[in-house]
Design an enzyme around this catalytic site. Structure first.
Site, PDB file in Angstrom:
ATOM      1  N   ARG A 294      22.010  31.885  -3.595  1.00  0.00           N
ATOM      2  CA  ARG A 294      20.785  32.679  -3.537  1.00  0.00           C
ATOM      3  C   ARG A 294      19.736  32.024  -2.641  1.00  0.00           C
ATOM      4  O   ARG A 294      19.077  32.697  -1.845  1.00  0.00           O
ATOM      5  CB  ARG A 294      20.247  32.920  -4.948  1.00  0.00           C
ATOM      6  CG  ARG A 294      21.042  33.979  -5.684  1.00  0.00           C
ATOM      7  CD  ARG A 294      20.668  34.132  -7.141  1.00  0.00           C
ATOM      8  NE  ARG A 294      21.415  35.260  -7.705  1.00  0.00           N
ATOM      9  CZ  ARG A 294      21.408  35.604  -8.984  1.00  0.00           C
ATOM     10  NH1 ARG A 294      20.701  34.884  -9.854  1.00  0.00           N
ATOM     11  NH2 ARG A 294      22.101  36.643  -9.398  1.00  0.00           N
ATOM     12  N   TYR A 429      23.466  41.405  -1.493  1.00  0.00           N
ATOM     13  CA  TYR A 429      24.450  40.515  -2.118  1.00  0.00           C
ATOM     14  C   TYR A 429      23.801  39.291  -2.761  1.00  0.00           C
ATOM     15  O   TYR A 429      22.631  39.012  -2.558  1.00  0.00           O
ATOM     16  CB  TYR A 429      25.587  40.154  -1.178  1.00  0.00           C
ATOM     17  CG  TYR A 429      25.356  39.419   0.123  1.00  0.00           C
ATOM     18  CD1 TYR A 429      24.285  38.587   0.353  1.00  0.00           C
ATOM     19  CD2 TYR A 429      26.304  39.559   1.139  1.00  0.00           C
ATOM     20  CE1 TYR A 429      24.135  37.903   1.550  1.00  0.00           C
ATOM     21  CE2 TYR A 429      26.167  38.884   2.352  1.00  0.00           C
ATOM     22  CZ  TYR A 429      25.077  38.049   2.539  1.00  0.00           C
ATOM     23  OH  TYR A 429      24.954  37.374   3.724  1.00  0.00           O
ATOM     24  N   GLU A 430      24.603  38.620  -3.600  1.00  0.00           N
ATOM     25  CA  GLU A 430      24.144  37.513  -4.454  1.00  0.00           C
ATOM     26  C   GLU A 430      23.027  37.956  -5.398  1.00  0.00           C
ATOM     27  O   GLU A 430      22.115  37.195  -5.711  1.00  0.00           O
ATOM     28  CB  GLU A 430      23.688  36.314  -3.615  1.00  0.00           C
ATOM     29  CG  GLU A 430      24.714  35.793  -2.653  1.00  0.00           C
ATOM     30  CD  GLU A 430      26.079  35.570  -3.289  1.00  0.00           C
ATOM     31  OE1 GLU A 430      26.141  35.264  -4.488  1.00  0.00           O
ATOM     32  OE2 GLU A 430      27.087  35.716  -2.589  1.00  0.00           O
ATOM     33  N   GLY A 431      23.126  39.179  -5.878  1.00  0.00           N
ATOM     34  CA  GLY A 431      22.112  39.745  -6.758  1.00  0.00           C
ATOM     35  C   GLY A 431      21.077  40.467  -5.930  1.00  0.00           C
ATOM     36  O   GLY A 431      20.378  39.851  -5.118  1.00  0.00           O
TER      37      GLY A 431
END
Length: 573
Positions: A294, A429-431
């Protein structure tokens, strides 16, 4: 356009804004001397300028393809990756016990961002490996560490993370991939994963997949998920890659951008895997990797913004159009007020996002080096802000870069649009950034706002001390921080979590706006009254910081008005 690594700005941020000396004063990072950091930034910057930047356009024009089950990467990518691996840039922060440099995450963040600015599609590969290295360092058995870490750190092998499935996106707990014990300490992994960045390549000896799957006795939801190491090629007795595992790339996604990065649909048909961490403890282990990613993805956004800014600036310096208010009317479009506004805004936004990311990395470093829970809490607080604001900055700045180009920005041959297309997925992406904001007002406020208040105290104290030298800048920063404090208190006092979620995104952006003002103010104080830093800070605090008022007002609006809009109201008549 020739990319130029902003090494001097990193050094300025390290020395005068973020305070890297606090990190290097610890025993863990004592070897990261000024000379070492300068050499790292210089060599990494040179590699990015000379090796990676020339691969930016070829990767977009000649995407990775799947031919007869084999992934063929873009022209020059194998050589570019070799330069990354041989330079040691895959494992700057990895443990020296297994061959890493053991340098601070703060320095790693700067290097990663430079690589992202030069060629985002290729940089995504070592970023995934870095996250896997950290997950294995924290959660794998000693046997797995000995087998995999040296090869991942050297770059001979690469790593991926396999979370998402067709029916399980943000709701990871809905996954259906199964892991069945083989009776010999290994597991048979069966299922399909999608959106797997760099799921395969043609330049590393092995690709190591960290896969989330559910054991037969695993409970429904996230608490029943385990994590497994599933290599593309099974290891022989001597630790070298041998026969192929029972997994394959089914297809590569056709994407809006990041064409040079092969995003795979992965099929596992009883593939052999090894448990990483305890049974049913997969989410904890995977979150170690995701939190690393993140911050890294936030850096990708900032890197793309830097690339787009430099591209737009170069164009504006050459393009002549209409009479300008300077140089007798014969200047370039850079001399038109609106174009100058856009370019100055781009530069100010990048500085703010970069400072936030480096401050987050510093907190991670100090938490690791000292074990101080306060630094760990600050790192946790800043991670969703760094990720979301960094990627939003990438999108805004790259979009502005297209606008600076005018009609030529819409023409693919100029390369301006590529930055915008490539960076768009980083907010997903990655949350997603919405999930980052929900995390900020949810889990990150479970301490009653303590970590947030501590950071706001620091901002206000600095602003108060800067009033004499910069009253016109320090006053607005102090007042904005007070507004942010009041909004934080209101959200902490809101028991209805969904009401917090209704204003989570504007709250995160408002928080980032205030932090940007803080770091710009620090830069102005360090640079002095007539410095370039002070001029840029004045623009940010005058033109961009005031946005916090509307953002934080919306943050306190709750969710009632959102649900007052009925579903039928959203459907065209």
């Amino acid at each position: 356009m020739a990319y130029r690594a902003p090494v001097d700005q990193y050094r300025f941020l390290f020395d005068h804004v973020v305070g890297l000396e606090d990190v290097t004063a610890t025993e863990r990072y004592a070897d990261a001397t000024d000379d070492v950091v300068a050499a790292i930034l210089g060599e990494a910057g040179k590699m990015c300028e000379e090796v990676l930047a020339p691969l930016q356009r070829p990767g977009d024009l000649h995407p990775a393809v799947l031919e007869n089950g084999i992934v063929r990467t873009s022209p020059g990518y194998a050589e570019g990756y070799k330069a990354i691996a041989e330079g040691g840039w895959v494992a700057i922060a990895a443990d020296p016990e297994h061959g890493g440099m053991g340098l601070p995450m703060t320095v790693t963040t700067a290097v990663n961002e430079m690589m992202a600015a030069a060629c985002l599609s290729l940089q995504l590969n070592p970023l995934m490996t870095q996250g896997q290295i950290e997950a294995l360092e924290h959660h794998a058995s000693d046997e797995l560490k000995a087998l995999y870490l040296p090869k991942l750190i050297s770059g001979e092998w690469s790593g991926t993370m396999n979370l998402t499935e067709p029916q399980a996106g943000s709701d990871v707990g809905a996954l259906r991939t199964k892991a069945v014990p083989n009776g010999d300490g290994t597991y048979a992994i069966t299922g399909q994963k999608i959106y797997i960045s760099w799921g395969d390549n043609d330049f590393t000896e092995n690709v190591c997949h960290l896969v989330l799957a559910r054991l037969p006795d695993g409970k429904p939801g996230t608490k029943g998920i385990s994590l497994f190491m599933v290599p593309k090629r099974l290891l022989s007795e001597d630790g070298t890659p041998g026969v192929a595992n029972d997994l394959k790339v089914v297809s590569l996604e056709h994407k809006m951008g990041l064409h040079g990065s092969p995003t795979a649909v992965m099929q596992y048909d009883g593939a052999t895997g090894w448990l990483v961490g305890p049974e049913h403890g997969g989410m904890k282990a995977m979150f170690t990797m995701m939190n690393n990613a993140r911050l890294g993805v936030g850096g990708q956004g900032i890197g793309a913004a830097e690339g787009a800014y430099q591209h737009a600036l170069s164009y504006a310096q050459d393009r002549k159009q209409g009479r300008t208010p300077v140089d007798g009317g014969e200047g370039t479009i850079l001399d038109h007020a609106d174009v100058r506004r856009m370019l100055a805004t781009m530069k100010a936004e990048i500085f703010a996002a970069r400072a936030i990311a480096l401050a987050c990395a510093k907190a991670i470093d100090l938490g690791n080096a000292t074990g101080d829970a306060g630094w760990t809490a600050q790192a946790a607080l800043l991670t969703p802000i760094a990720k979301a604001f960094g990627t939003e900055t990438g999108m805004r700045v790259s979009e502005m870069g297209v606008q600076v180009h005018g009609g030529m920005g819409f023409i693919e041959e100029t390369g301006a649009a590529q930055f915008s297309r490539d960076v768009r997925v980083t907010a997903i992406y990655e949350g997603t950034n919405g999930i980052q904001a929900m995390d900020l007002v949810g889990r990150k406020m479970m301490d009653g706002g303590e970590a947030a208040y501590k950071l706001l105290d620091e901002v206000e104290a600095f602003a108060e001390g800067a009033r004499e030298a910069f009253p016109e800048l320090a006053g607005p920063v102090w007042q904005a921080t007070e507004t942010l404090r009041e909004t934080t208190e209101a959200l902490v006092g809101e028991d209805n979590l969904n009401a917090r979620f209704g204003g989570a995104v504007p709250y995160l952006h408002g928080f980032a706006r205030v932090l940007g003002g803080f770091y710009h103010l620090k830069a102005a104080v360090a640079g002095g009254k007539d410095s370039a830093e002070a001029r840029l800070a004045r623009l940010y605090i005058t033109r961009l910081l005031p946005q916090h008022v509307g953002l934080l007002t919306e943050a306190r609006a709750g969710a009632e008005d959102l649900y007052a809009i009925e579903t039928a109201d959203l459907i065209p008549a």
